[in-house]
Write an enzyme that holds these catalytic residues in place. Structure first.
Site, mmCIF file in Angstrom:
data_model
loop_
_atom_site.group_PDB
_atom_site.id
_atom_site.type_symbol
_atom_site.label_atom_id
_atom_site.label_comp_id
_atom_site.label_asym_id
_atom_site.label_seq_id
_atom_site.Cartn_x
_atom_site.Cartn_y
_atom_site.Cartn_z
ATOM 1 N N HIS A 153 20.859 12.909 -1.078
ATOM 2 C CA HIS A 153 22.213 13.130 -1.375
ATOM 3 C C HIS A 153 22.667 11.677 -1.780
ATOM 4 C CE1 HIS A 153 23.976 17.136 -0.666
ATOM 5 N NE2 HIS A 153 23.176 17.129 0.303
ATOM 6 N N ASP A 160 25.136 20.213 -2.804
ATOM 7 C CA ASP A 160 25.537 21.470 -1.875
ATOM 8 C C ASP A 160 26.327 22.399 -2.496
ATOM 9 O OD1 ASP A 160 23.801 20.552 0.080
ATOM 10 O OD2 ASP A 160 25.510 19.794 1.593
ATOM 11 N N GLU A 238 18.011 26.091 3.550
ATOM 12 C CA GLU A 238 19.490 26.096 3.276
ATOM 13 C C GLU A 238 19.696 26.792 1.958
ATOM 14 O OE1 GLU A 238 20.582 22.059 5.589
ATOM 15 O OE2 GLU A 238 20.561 21.989 3.288
ATOM 16 N N HIS A 241 21.590 24.162 -0.772
ATOM 17 C CA HIS A 241 21.094 22.653 -0.985
ATOM 18 C C HIS A 241 20.201 22.759 -1.915
ATOM 19 C CE1 HIS A 241 20.062 18.539 -0.234
ATOM 20 N NE2 HIS A 241 18.976 18.945 -0.550
#
EC number: 3.4.13.22
Length: 259
Positions: A153, A160, A238, A241
């Site tokens: 990130h 996300d 995830e 993500h």
């Protein structure tokens, strides 16, 4: 989410550059001029594609730390221009099918990464655990790979993101919720679509390929498919993500505030 081990910067040393491409249909607007107040190469997603919904969780208290995260002065999604362009193309693809993207985190200042590590190592009670980490104690976050010291990130290439119906009302940031891996009706209200868990949920059911209800499986597959078609790679633990795998400017870790 936070900083999974799989988000480690590793061998990320790309030195290629890009000229942002428009869609063949012209449905995607040309890239905007340099966003005011941002380092060269970064844009605010709202200026690139205002149709993509935003609920930037770390700019407020409804996140796993229970407070606004350092470095987030505003709830704005900021990304490298090629990443924002790719996300806009995925959005056009989904809008044609009656769906829309909803982002929860984009560029993340390095100071926020350090704050997450400090939170995980501190003795303070995890008061948000009943919502975001119902079965995993904060002391296990490092061992299980939920917290790491570096994040993609902070390069401006990770996002996300969830999925909503294009015609559903925009939902405000939740204030309270039941367990993130509990029944759909008890989780944080983020979308009319069931994704199997709520966003930022530390639980086995958050893994993209985990066994979830058929409707949730279809929603995850739709999200992954639309983003993969534009060069994004999903992180397997995830469902929300994604890292952009296409060409970008030279990558570096950044720490300018989100504002």
């Amino acid at each position: 989410m936070r900083m999974r081990r799989a988000e480690s910067l590793g061998a990320v040393t790309a030195v290629v550059s890009i000229a942002a491409a428009l869609s063949a249909t012209g449905a995607i607007a040309p890239a905007v001029a340099q966003s005011a107040g941002l380092p060269e190469g970064f844009v605010r997603l709202r200026e690139r594609d205002p149709s993509i919904r935003q609920d930037m969780r770390y700019a407020g208290p409804f996140n796993f730390t229970g407070r606004r995260v350092p470095g987030y002065l505003a709830g704005e999604c900021i990304l490298l221009r090629p990443v924002a362009d790719a996300l806009a193309r995925a959005q056009a693809r989904l809008l044609a099918e009656g769906y829309s993207l909803k982002v929860y985190d984009c560029y993340r200042p390095e100071r926020a990464v350090r704050a997450f590590v400090a939170w995980a190592q501190s003795p303070e009670p995890d008061r948000m655990a009943p919502i975001f980490s119902p079965a995993i104690h904060k002391s296990q976050q490092f061992a299980l790979g939920y917290i790491a010291k570096r994040s993609r990130h902070s390069l401006g290439i990770a996002v996300d993101v969830g999925l909503v119906r294009a015609d559903e009302p925009d939902l405000p940031t939740p204030r309270e919720a039941g367990p993130c891996d509990g029944p759909f009706a008890q989780r944080a209200r983020e979308s009319s679509l069931d994704m199997g868990t709520a966003y930022d949920c530390s639980a086995a059911a958050s893994a993209t390929a985990a066994r979830v209800a058929p409707a949730a499986r279809a929603n995850r597959d739709r999200l992954v498919g639309a983003l993969a078609a534009e060069g994004f790679r999903n992180y397997r633990l995830e469902w929300w993500h994604f890292d952009y795998g296409g060409p970008t400017p030279p990558l570096r870790v950044w720490d300018f505030p989100v504002k």
